[in-house]
Design a protein around this motif. Structure first.
Motif, PDB file in Angstrom:
ATOM      1  N   THR A 323       0.825  -1.216   0.000  1.00  0.00           N
ATOM      2  CA  THR A 323       0.000   0.000   0.000  1.00  0.00           C
ATOM      3  C   THR A 323       0.854   1.259   0.000  1.00  0.00           C
ATOM      4  O   THR A 323       0.317   2.364   0.097  1.00  0.00           O
ATOM      5  N   GLY A 324       2.171   1.114  -0.101  1.00  0.00           N
ATOM      6  CA  GLY A 324       3.057   2.263  -0.191  1.00  0.00           C
ATOM      7  C   GLY A 324       3.317   2.638  -1.640  1.00  0.00           C
ATOM      8  O   GLY A 324       2.734   2.072  -2.571  1.00  0.00           O
ATOM      9  N   TYR A 325       4.209   3.598  -1.847  1.00  0.00           N
ATOM     10  CA  TYR A 325       4.509   4.046  -3.209  1.00  0.00           C
ATOM     11  C   TYR A 325       5.938   4.558  -3.289  1.00  0.00           C
ATOM     12  O   TYR A 325       6.564   4.890  -2.283  1.00  0.00           O
ATOM     13  N   THR A 326       6.455   4.606  -4.503  1.00  0.00           N
ATOM     14  CA  THR A 326       7.696   5.307  -4.792  1.00  0.00           C
ATOM     15  C   THR A 326       7.413   6.323  -5.890  1.00  0.00           C
ATOM     16  O   THR A 326       6.583   6.081  -6.774  1.00  0.00           O
ATOM     17  N   GLN A 327       8.073   7.457  -5.826  1.00  0.00           N
ATOM     18  CA  GLN A 327       7.831   8.526  -6.791  1.00  0.00           C
ATOM     19  C   GLN A 327       9.140   9.174  -7.190  1.00  0.00           C
ATOM     20  O   GLN A 327      10.036   9.349  -6.373  1.00  0.00           O
ATOM     21  N   TYR A 328       9.240   9.515  -8.457  1.00  0.00           N
ATOM     22  CA  TYR A 328      10.338  10.379  -8.877  1.00  0.00           C
ATOM     23  C   TYR A 328       9.767  11.522  -9.710  1.00  0.00           C
ATOM     24  O   TYR A 328       8.762  11.368 -10.406  1.00  0.00           O
ATOM     25  N   VAL A 329      10.390  12.681  -9.576  1.00  0.00           N
ATOM     26  CA  VAL A 329      10.012  13.864 -10.342  1.00  0.00           C
ATOM     27  C   VAL A 329      11.269  14.444 -10.957  1.00  0.00           C
ATOM     28  O   VAL A 329      12.270  14.674 -10.260  1.00  0.00           O
ATOM     29  N   LEU A 330      11.244  14.683 -12.254  1.00  0.00           N
ATOM     30  CA  LEU A 330      12.299  15.409 -12.954  1.00  0.00           C
ATOM     31  C   LEU A 330      11.704  16.736 -13.391  1.00  0.00           C
ATOM     32  O   LEU A 330      10.693  16.762 -14.098  1.00  0.00           O
ATOM     33  N   GLY A 331      12.314  17.837 -12.965  1.00  0.00           N
ATOM     34  CA  GLY A 331      11.723  19.134 -13.280  1.00  0.00           C
ATOM     35  C   GLY A 331      12.760  20.216 -13.440  1.00  0.00           C
ATOM     36  O   GLY A 331      13.954  20.028 -13.175  1.00  0.00           O
ATOM     37  N   THR A 332      12.291  21.365 -13.885  1.00  0.00           N
ATOM     38  CA  THR A 332      13.149  22.534 -13.987  1.00  0.00           C
ATOM     39  C   THR A 332      12.318  23.787 -13.807  1.00  0.00           C
ATOM     40  O   THR A 332      11.128  23.818 -14.131  1.00  0.00           O
ATOM     41  N   VAL A 333      12.946  24.807 -13.252  1.00  0.00           N
ATOM     42  CA  VAL A 333      12.360  26.139 -13.130  1.00  0.00           C
ATOM     43  C   VAL A 333      13.235  27.086 -13.943  1.00  0.00           C
ATOM     44  O   VAL A 333      14.467  27.049 -13.832  1.00  0.00           O
ATOM     45  N   TYR A 334      12.595  27.930 -14.768  1.00  0.00           N
ATOM     46  CA  TYR A 334      13.350  28.896 -15.574  1.00  0.00           C
ATOM     47  C   TYR A 334      12.849  30.300 -15.250  1.00  0.00           C
ATOM     48  O   TYR A 334      11.656  30.594 -15.393  1.00  0.00           O
ATOM     49  N   ASN A 335      13.751  31.161 -14.791  1.00  0.00           N
ATOM     50  CA  ASN A 335      13.408  32.533 -14.443  1.00  0.00           C
ATOM     51  C   ASN A 335      13.453  33.410 -15.697  1.00  0.00           C
ATOM     52  O   ASN A 335      14.528  33.815 -16.143  1.00  0.00           O
ATOM     53  N   LEU A 336      12.263  33.675 -16.252  1.00  0.00           N
ATOM     54  CA  LEU A 336      12.184  34.549 -17.420  1.00  0.00           C
ATOM     55  C   LEU A 336      12.492  35.997 -17.045  1.00  0.00           C
ATOM     56  O   LEU A 336      12.990  36.774 -17.863  1.00  0.00           O
ATOM     57  N   SER A 337      12.147  36.366 -15.806  1.00  0.00           N
ATOM     58  CA  SER A 337      12.464  37.673 -15.256  1.00  0.00           C
ATOM     59  C   SER A 337      12.385  37.548 -13.740  1.00  0.00           C
ATOM     60  O   SER A 337      12.190  36.445 -13.214  1.00  0.00           O
ATOM     61  N   LYS A 338      12.495  38.661 -13.013  1.00  0.00           N
ATOM     62  CA  LYS A 338      12.384  38.603 -11.562  1.00  0.00           C
ATOM     63  C   LYS A 338      10.978  38.221 -11.122  1.00  0.00           C
ATOM     64  O   LYS A 338      10.792  37.757  -9.994  1.00  0.00           O
ATOM     65  N   GLN A 339       9.994  38.433 -11.984  1.00  0.00           N
ATOM     66  CA  GLN A 339       8.600  38.202 -11.605  1.00  0.00           C
ATOM     67  C   GLN A 339       7.897  37.122 -12.416  1.00  0.00           C
ATOM     68  O   GLN A 339       6.753  36.796 -12.109  1.00  0.00           O
ATOM     69  N   THR A 340       8.545  36.571 -13.416  1.00  0.00           N
ATOM     70  CA  THR A 340       7.896  35.578 -14.279  1.00  0.00           C
ATOM     71  C   THR A 340       8.755  34.313 -14.357  1.00  0.00           C
ATOM     72  O   THR A 340       9.952  34.401 -14.613  1.00  0.00           O
ATOM     73  N   ARG A 341       8.114  33.175 -14.126  1.00  0.00           N
ATOM     74  CA  ARG A 341       8.823  31.904 -14.142  1.00  0.00           C
ATOM     75  C   ARG A 341       8.089  30.896 -15.011  1.00  0.00           C
ATOM     76  O   ARG A 341       6.858  30.880 -15.065  1.00  0.00           O
ATOM     77  N   ALA A 342       8.864  30.046 -15.648  1.00  0.00           N
ATOM     78  CA  ALA A 342       8.324  28.918 -16.404  1.00  0.00           C
ATOM     79  C   ALA A 342       8.752  27.636 -15.702  1.00  0.00           C
ATOM     80  O   ALA A 342       9.843  27.564 -15.123  1.00  0.00           O
ATOM     81  N   TYR A 343       7.871  26.632 -15.740  1.00  0.00           N
ATOM     82  CA  TYR A 343       8.121  25.365 -15.069  1.00  0.00           C
ATOM     83  C   TYR A 343       7.862  24.211 -16.038  1.00  0.00           C
ATOM     84  O   TYR A 343       6.971  24.285 -16.888  1.00  0.00           O
ATOM     85  N   ALA A 344       8.624  23.160 -15.871  1.00  0.00           N
ATOM     86  CA  ALA A 344       8.364  21.919 -16.602  1.00  0.00           C
ATOM     87  C   ALA A 344       8.711  20.762 -15.672  1.00  0.00           C
ATOM     88  O   ALA A 344       9.690  20.831 -14.924  1.00  0.00           O
ATOM     89  N   SER A 345       7.900  19.714 -15.701  1.00  0.00           N
ATOM     90  CA  SER A 345       8.204  18.558 -14.853  1.00  0.00           C
ATOM     91  C   SER A 345       7.514  17.307 -15.381  1.00  0.00           C
ATOM     92  O   SER A 345       6.484  17.383 -16.063  1.00  0.00           O
ATOM     93  N   TYR A 346       8.120  16.185 -15.051  1.00  0.00           N
ATOM     94  CA  TYR A 346       7.503  14.885 -15.282  1.00  0.00           C
ATOM     95  C   TYR A 346       7.605  14.101 -13.981  1.00  0.00           C
ATOM     96  O   TYR A 346       8.692  13.984 -13.396  1.00  0.00           O
ATOM     97  N   GLY A 347       6.476  13.588 -13.519  1.00  0.00           N
ATOM     98  CA  GLY A 347       6.459  12.804 -12.294  1.00  0.00           C
ATOM     99  C   GLY A 347       5.773  11.471 -12.507  1.00  0.00           C
ATOM    100  O   GLY A 347       4.853  11.351 -13.320  1.00  0.00           O
ATOM    101  N   ARG A 348       6.241  10.479 -11.763  1.00  0.00           N
ATOM    102  CA  ARG A 348       5.653   9.143 -11.866  1.00  0.00           C
ATOM    103  C   ARG A 348       5.588   8.517 -10.472  1.00  0.00           C
ATOM    104  O   ARG A 348       6.559   8.582  -9.707  1.00  0.00           O
ATOM    105  N   VAL A 349       4.444   7.939 -10.148  1.00  0.00           N
ATOM    106  CA  VAL A 349       4.241   7.226  -8.893  1.00  0.00           C
ATOM    107  C   VAL A 349       3.980   5.769  -9.205  1.00  0.00           C
ATOM    108  O   VAL A 349       3.079   5.442  -9.990  1.00  0.00           O
ATOM    109  N   ASN A 350       4.757   4.899  -8.599  1.00  0.00           N
ATOM    110  CA  ASN A 350       4.570   3.459  -8.739  1.00  0.00           C
ATOM    111  C   ASN A 350       4.040   2.906  -7.424  1.00  0.00           C
ATOM    112  O   ASN A 350       4.650   3.098  -6.366  1.00  0.00           O
ATOM    113  N   TRP A 351       2.907   2.224  -7.509  1.00  0.00           N
ATOM    114  CA  TRP A 351       2.319   1.573  -6.342  1.00  0.00           C
ATOM    115  C   TRP A 351       2.828   0.148  -6.256  1.00  0.00           C
ATOM    116  O   TRP A 351       3.004  -0.516  -7.284  1.00  0.00           O
TER     117      TRP A 351
END
Length: 370
Positions: A323-351
């Motif tokens: 009933t437990g799980y393992t998870q991994y997330v690969l992601g990145t944050v990109y600062n377009l400016s001091k006030q604007t950010r872009a995000y991308a990620s892929y996550g997977r949970v295995n039961w």
């Protein structure tokens, strides 16, 4: 109606400014597009989402009362760029309070310590399991709350929050329940190093659950520690949740999130031939999770990886296998400016084991802060 209220609040801002030392309008507009596969009560489900990522607009201000005393206030409101919201005005942290050199005292609708002051383990913006969906599931806000924040003393500080149970609903025996909440937060921050601890307890959870049969959190705690200083981003977390599950139609019910995913738990029990009786709602339930997040700044980019282990659910002192799980997330944050950010990620949970499909989420998000 909500648009009219918001327009009125913005129009009234100059009036407030005459009385206060200053009124600040702030907020965030954020959304994502994602491909999500989740596990629900009807099994595995895949869909494409256009979601909001906690957009909000807020108004806050202060007034110097003299002798080192300052009156502070805030009204914060949830917005939904995807058009899905039904929130009322002041749906997020909203308070009135006082601040001195000895600390800050507020009352209203307030975040618990984990929600406002932690979550270093989760730097992304996402839908589904593209981030720490399960390990941060209990982070939230408390109504009818009073919170004290201490001053910072050589890097150390603490907070205490108490939320009253104004309803005191009767249980099945006609006795008033007690669902008041107490939250303690401890913090140390110095030269990029940090360690934070949150403990929250929720009154007589067993009695509350016996009345509602929807599940109830008894207590939970989380510790986060690490080092965040350019270029290194390192955060570790460990969390334990204790509580009770409701029972309906011979299945467990879990409204507050005592377990990771109650649909997975019910599927596991059914696959092993175990039935759920009404008396099961009185058994102690425990979950435990460990998280490691590591990132490394490269210019405007922060690529990171998160690894999470959710241990088997414990019911009545015994582990429920797979009933437990393992998870991994690969992601990145990109600062377009001091006030604007872009995000991308892929996550997977295995039961664990067979019979329950994995969950996954691929996300692209954009956030503008103001």
């Amino acid at each position: 109606m909500k648009i009219k209220l918001l327009t009125l609040a913005i129009a009234a801002t100059p009036l407030f400014a005459h009385a206060d030392d200053g009124v600040t309008i702030y907020g965030k507009i954020a959304g994502d597009i994602s491909s999500v596969r989740s596990y629900t009560a009807t099994g595995s489900q895949s869909s494409v989402h256009v979601d909001d990522n906690t957009s909000r607009i807020g108004f806050k201000g202060s007034e110097n009362l003299g002798n080192g005393l300052t009156a502070i206030w805030q009204v914060e409101n949830r917005l939904h760029v995807d058009g899905s919201g039904t929130d009322t005005f002041a749906s997020r942290d909203t308070f009135i309070g006082l601040q001195t050199e000895y600390g800050k005292l507020r009352l209203g609708r307030l975040s618990d310590y984990a929600n406002l002051d932690m979550e270093y383990i989760d730097p992304g913006a996402y839908s589904g399991v593209g981030g720490q969906l399960y390990s941060t599931r209990l982070d939230g806000r408390l109504n009818n709350a009073v919170r004290y924040d201490s001053p910072n003393l050589a890097g150390f500080s603490f907070t205490t929050t108490w939320a009253a149970d104004e309803k005191r609903a009767n249980d099945s025996n006609g006795q008033p329940t007690n669902n008041q909440v107490f939250n303690l937060g401890l913090s140390y921050e110095q030269a990029g190093y940090f360690a934070k601890f949150s403990y929250e307890t929720k009154g007589d959870a067993k009695q509350v659950n016996s009345s509602a049969q929807t599940g109830a959190v008894k207590n939970w705690w989380r510790v986060e520690a690490g080092y965040i200083s350019d270029p290194i981003y390192l955060a570790l977390g460990f969390q334990t949740v204790n509580g009770y599950l409701g029972v309906s139609s011979s299945k467990f019910v879990d409204s507050p999130g005592v377990v990771y995913n109650v649909n997975v738990l019910n599927t596991r029990l059914a696959a092993s031939g175990q039935s759920v009786s009404a008396s099961a709602s009185g058994q102690d339930v425990k979950t435990r999770e460990a998280v490691l997040t590591f990132g490394y700044n490269v210019g405007a980019w922060l690529p990171y990886v998160s690894l999470t282990k959710g241990y088997d659910v414990e019911i009545g002192g015994s582990n429920v296998d797979k009933t437990g799980y393992t998870q991994y997330v690969l992601g990145t944050v990109y600062n377009l400016s001091k006030q604007t950010r872009a995000y991308a990620s892929y996550g997977r949970v295995n039961w664990g084991g067979n019979g329950v499909n994995s969950e996954s989420s691929l996300n692209l998000a954009l956030a503008k802060y103001f």
